[in-house]
Design a protein around this motif. Structure first.
Motif, PDB file in Angstrom:
ATOM      1  N   TYR A  51      44.844-118.066 -21.567  1.00 44.53           N
ATOM      2  CA  TYR A  51      43.627-117.876 -22.190  1.00 44.53           C
ATOM      3  C   TYR A  51      43.551-116.701 -22.903  1.00 44.53           C
ATOM      4  CZ  TYR A  51      38.562-118.161 -22.512  1.00 44.53           C
ATOM      5  OH  TYR A  51      37.089-118.033 -22.778  1.00 44.53           O
TER       6      TYR A  51
ATOM      7  N   VAL B 282      42.430-116.503 -26.642  1.00 45.79           N
ATOM      8  CA  VAL B 282      41.234-116.015 -27.176  1.00 45.79           C
ATOM      9  C   VAL B 282      41.095-114.656 -27.353  1.00 45.79           C
ATOM     10  CG1 VAL B 282      38.683-115.986 -26.159  1.00 45.79           C
ATOM     11  CG2 VAL B 282      40.125-118.044 -25.582  1.00 45.79           C
TER      12      VAL B 282
ATOM     13  N   HIS C 286      40.078-126.271 -27.080  1.00 44.37           N
ATOM     14  CA  HIS C 286      38.732-125.935 -26.747  1.00 44.37           C
ATOM     15  C   HIS C 286      38.273-125.110 -28.011  1.00 44.37           C
ATOM     16  CE1 HIS C 286      35.516-124.149 -23.914  1.00 44.37           C
ATOM     17  NE2 HIS C 286      35.259-125.449 -23.817  1.00 44.37           N
ATOM     18  N   ALA C 287      38.994-124.130 -28.506  1.00 47.20           N
ATOM     19  CA  ALA C 287      38.544-123.515 -29.759  1.00 47.20           C
ATOM     20  C   ALA C 287      38.269-124.257 -30.913  1.00 47.20           C
ATOM     21  CB  ALA C 287      39.602-122.076 -29.740  1.00 47.20           C
ATOM     22  N   GLY C 288      38.769-125.420 -31.003  1.00 47.36           N
ATOM     23  CA  GLY C 288      38.591-126.137 -32.241  1.00 47.36           C
ATOM     24  C   GLY C 288      39.590-126.188 -33.253  1.00 47.36           C
ATOM     25  N   ALA C 289      40.881-125.618 -32.845  1.00 45.43           N
ATOM     26  CA  ALA C 289      41.731-125.541 -33.833  1.00 45.43           C
ATOM     27  C   ALA C 289      42.888-126.632 -33.579  1.00 45.43           C
ATOM     28  CB  ALA C 289      42.456-124.162 -33.746  1.00 45.43           C
TER      29      ALA C 289
ATOM     30  N   ARG D 262      35.620-123.303 -16.860  1.00 43.88           N
ATOM     31  CA  ARG D 262      36.274-124.343 -17.710  1.00 43.88           C
ATOM     32  C   ARG D 262      36.863-125.541 -16.746  1.00 43.88           C
ATOM     33  NH1 ARG D 262      34.790-121.121 -20.650  1.00 43.88           N
ATOM     34  NH2 ARG D 262      35.189-119.938 -22.413  1.00 43.88           N
TER      35      ARG D 262
END
Lengths: 357, 346
Positions: A162, A166, A195-198, A310
């Motif tokens: 993570y 991030v 989760h970050a949308g990539a 999470r």
């Protein structure tokens, strides 16, 4: 109400006494101070670096030592200065420590303190296999309801991933990301990137790990034994390469750095989480002319609370990483399993409450 | 061809039969499949003059003008210099026309171009059966992407620009003020980035219901005393970022107490009037108040890449033809009516 601090005696624990050999070792526990918490360890997960230590190939983890830097357990006692946990709480333990006073520690970056130490690496700081650990209160993190000790034991490796995704890689939604290595760290990185949308591409040589990656949301997987990784990444990115590449294999293969860099697009970034090889040959020209950025990522000074949140919400399905749950005293068998990459092994967790695969 | 044309200053839009345009050098001719509707299009319908929302002032000399600035379709003809293979491509239009030479353009910040123009405002746009677009302004879209969702890339990119300026990161707690199309898109863009939209604000009950249906809890500002209610609902210093998408300056004062120190408030909505607020808390707590205008090319690219996963497909509203659209504009202008998109062929 706090009781007096327990007097902790040294006791025998399953230790790494020699290369590839476990046996009883005396675990010394320091006496708890007013700001400390005493944790009875319920679960310890085994890391790839523990395996290297077992094989005699890790720079810091060497026998004799009591392993276990991925750990969770139950609070037995908390000091009078401690407010964040109570006896009986189930907690994940952050095993990493800095000196607390240097320029890095005072910036919140104790992961790069020059005196950085980790529980479970050398025998003066026994790890979770000691059965009981004493740590300052800010190093224990309560687990939410529904998250058991075994999931708690994998908070630490997911936090490593993570932090890389991030805070170091700073992945943006809409970017294309390659994760090289589909072990627990790579899969933890996958969860964070999804989760970050990539968009994510995962590379590994073990088909069962690639299948797990796909089920965790990888958009594409590449088997490095079957395909030219760099060519496959180029083909999946209109020839550009990936915006961010995470190197999460962690072995000593020195071609990995060059491969990671070649998969990185111009203007992109390569984050080194796992690489252990001290030397690498690579195309420096591609880095310079393409303005690529290489970032090191070390541990997780800032990630435990976010990762725990999470896991609790289900955004990070930590349980999916645990392939084997093994009784505490079967540690030797657990390491053999890992060494042989047998039986679909991903993450092995040693538990004191019985075990099942 | 049929088109919706802003003929003259003042309220209204006309359905006209106009000559079908043809593509000149470096241009393409599109058969328009879908054209979206944004608050600024409604402002141009009404001819709102407050703060030039919708570009009314800058448009006056450009009339008559075919409106519509969020559109997608199929390339049916190309001008000189454009490869013939482009014919038949399904594309979305990137509506910012930039000079390409100024400091901003040189780094892809087309939204900040000193001479920025917009298709559908300064040049004819997408509320028509056919539209001419510079070849550089069309991006091919995958076959899996419906035209109606492709047309939503524009509002999604505008909102994503704000969310990126706020540096929204996974795990952040975000508040969105105003849940019209742009506010909803901002909430979805924040969620896509792994943030939690803990609350959205609006005074329109229907909009709050639609936001709630997407999973965004709401607070109705109509009751007044918003700052106190926000503190009660969320607690002090509990929010990482605020996206202001209603154009209400007072909202800045509402949110300062719930915002963590050193955090951003992005002003995305066109301000309705000149504001008077106490900026001292911004100094004392090192807050960042950030304006957001349109989108940079990098943000556009990321919006194109993420639109299919964005959740925007649940926001698209009814499809209406050119003629029915006029009545829908009228309803929208009085704050009523549901979201709609224009499908010229129907």
């Amino acid at each position: 109400m706090t009781t007096a601090a327990p007097v902790l005696e040294s006791r025998l624990a399953p230790g790494l006494i020699a290369v590839r050999e476990f046996g009883p070792l005396l675990a010394h526990a320091r006496q708890p101070l007013d700001g400390d918490v005493v944790v009875d360890v319920d679960a310890v997960a085994i890391c790839g670096s523990d395996l290297l230590g077992y094989l005699g190939r890790h720079p810091r983890i060497r026998p004799p030592t009591i392993l276990g830097h991925e750990l969770a357990g139950t609070v037995r006692w908390r000091g009078p200065d401690v407010e964040r946990v109570e006896p009986g709480d189930l907690v994940a333990v952050d095993p990493t420590f800095g000196c607390g006073t240097c320029r890095f520690c005072t910036q919140g970056r104790w992961n790069i303190c020059e005196d950085y130490v980790v529980l479970g690496e050398t025998d003066d700081l026994p790890g979770g296999m000691a059965g009981t650990v004493v740590v300052p209160a800010d190093h224990v993190h309560r687990l939410p309801a529904g998250v058991d000790a075994m999931a708690g034991a994998v908070v630490q490796p997911i936090a490593v991933a993570y932090h890389a995704v991030v805070h170091r890689g700073r992945v943006e939604a809409g970017e294309t990301v390659v994760v090289i290595g589909g072990g627990p760290i790579g899969l933890g990185a996958l969860m964070a990137v999804v989760h970050a949308g990539a968009r994510t591409i995962v590379v590994d040589t073990l088909e069962y790990r690639l299948e797990l990656a796909r089920s965790l949301g990888a958009d594409l997987t590449i088997n490095a034994d079957d395909d030219d990784v760099v060519a496959a990444v180029a083909s999946a990115t209109d020839g550009y390469g990936a915006d961010v590449v995470f190197e999460a294999v962690g072995g000593g293969q020195d071609h990995l750095f060059a491969q990671g860099l070649a998969c990185t697009s111009r203007g992109g970034r390569l984050v080194i989480i796992g690489l252990k090889s001290p030397r690498a040959e690579f195309d420096l020209g591609s880095l310079k002319w393409g303005e690529k950025t290489v970032l090191g990522s070390q541990a997780h000074p800032d990630s435990f609370p976010d990762v725990i949140e999470r896991i609790g919400s289900g955004a990070f399905p930590a349980d999916r990483l645990i392939s084997h749950r093994v009784p505490w005293d079967e540690i030797a068998g657990a390491f053999q399993l890992l060494e042989e990459r047998a039986d679909g092994v991903v993450k092995v967790v040693l538990t004191r409450q019985g075990g099942a695969a | 061809m049929k088109a919706l044309v802003k003929m003259r200053p003042g309220r209204g839009i006309d359905l006209r039969d106009v000559p079908t345009p043809s593509a000149s050098a470096d241009e393409v001719l599109l058969e328009v499949a879908t054209a979206g509707v944004c608050g600024s299009d409604v402002a141009r319908y009404v001819w709102t003059r407050n703060h030039d929302a919708g570009g009314a002032k800058s448009m006056e000399n450009d009339l008559p003008r075919i409106l519509g600035h969020e559109y997608a379709g199929t390339v049916v003809a190309v001008g000189a210099g454009v490869p013939a293979e482009t014919i038949g491509q399904r594309v979305v239009v990137q509506n910012v026309l930039s000079c390409g030479r100024c400091e901003a353009c040189q780094v892809g910040n087309v939204n900040l171009c000193l001479d920025r123009r917009t298709l559908g405002v300064h040049r004819d746009g997408g509320y028509a059966e056919y539209a001419v677009v510079p070849a550089a302004n069309v991006s091919a879209i995958p076959d899996s992407l419906d035209f109606s969702l492709a047309a939503a890339i524009t509002p999604f990119a505008v909102s994503s620009n704000a969310v990126e300026l706020a540096k929204v990161a996974p795990g952040d707690r975000v508040v969105v003020i105003g849940v019209g199309p742009i506010g909803v898109a901002a909430a979805l863009a924040a969620r896509l980035r792994g943030a939690e939209v803990v609350l959205v604000l609006d005074r329109n009950v229907v909009r709050l219901q639609e936001a709630a249906a997407l999973g965004f809890p709401g607070l109705n500002t109509e009751g007044g005393d918003v700052a106190t209610r926000l503190l009660e609902e969320l607690g002090p210093r509990s929010v990482d970022a605020v996206i202001e998408a209603a154009g209400v300056a007072d909202a800045v004062a509402w949110v300062l107490p719930i915002l963590k120190k050193g955090s951003p408030i992005v002003l995305l909505g066109n301000q309705r009037e000149v504001a008077s607020i106490d900026l001292m808390p911004v100094v004392m707590d090192q807050q960042r108040i950030i304006g957001s205008r349109s989108y940079s090319l990098a943000v556009w690219r990321r919006a194109l890449e993420t639109i299919e996963r964005s959740g925007m497909d649940r926001t698209l509203g009814d499809e209406v033809g050119l003629e029915q659209a006029i009545e829908r504009f009228d309803l929208a202008a009085s704050g009523q009516g549901r979201a709609f998109t224009v499908v010229p062929a129907s």
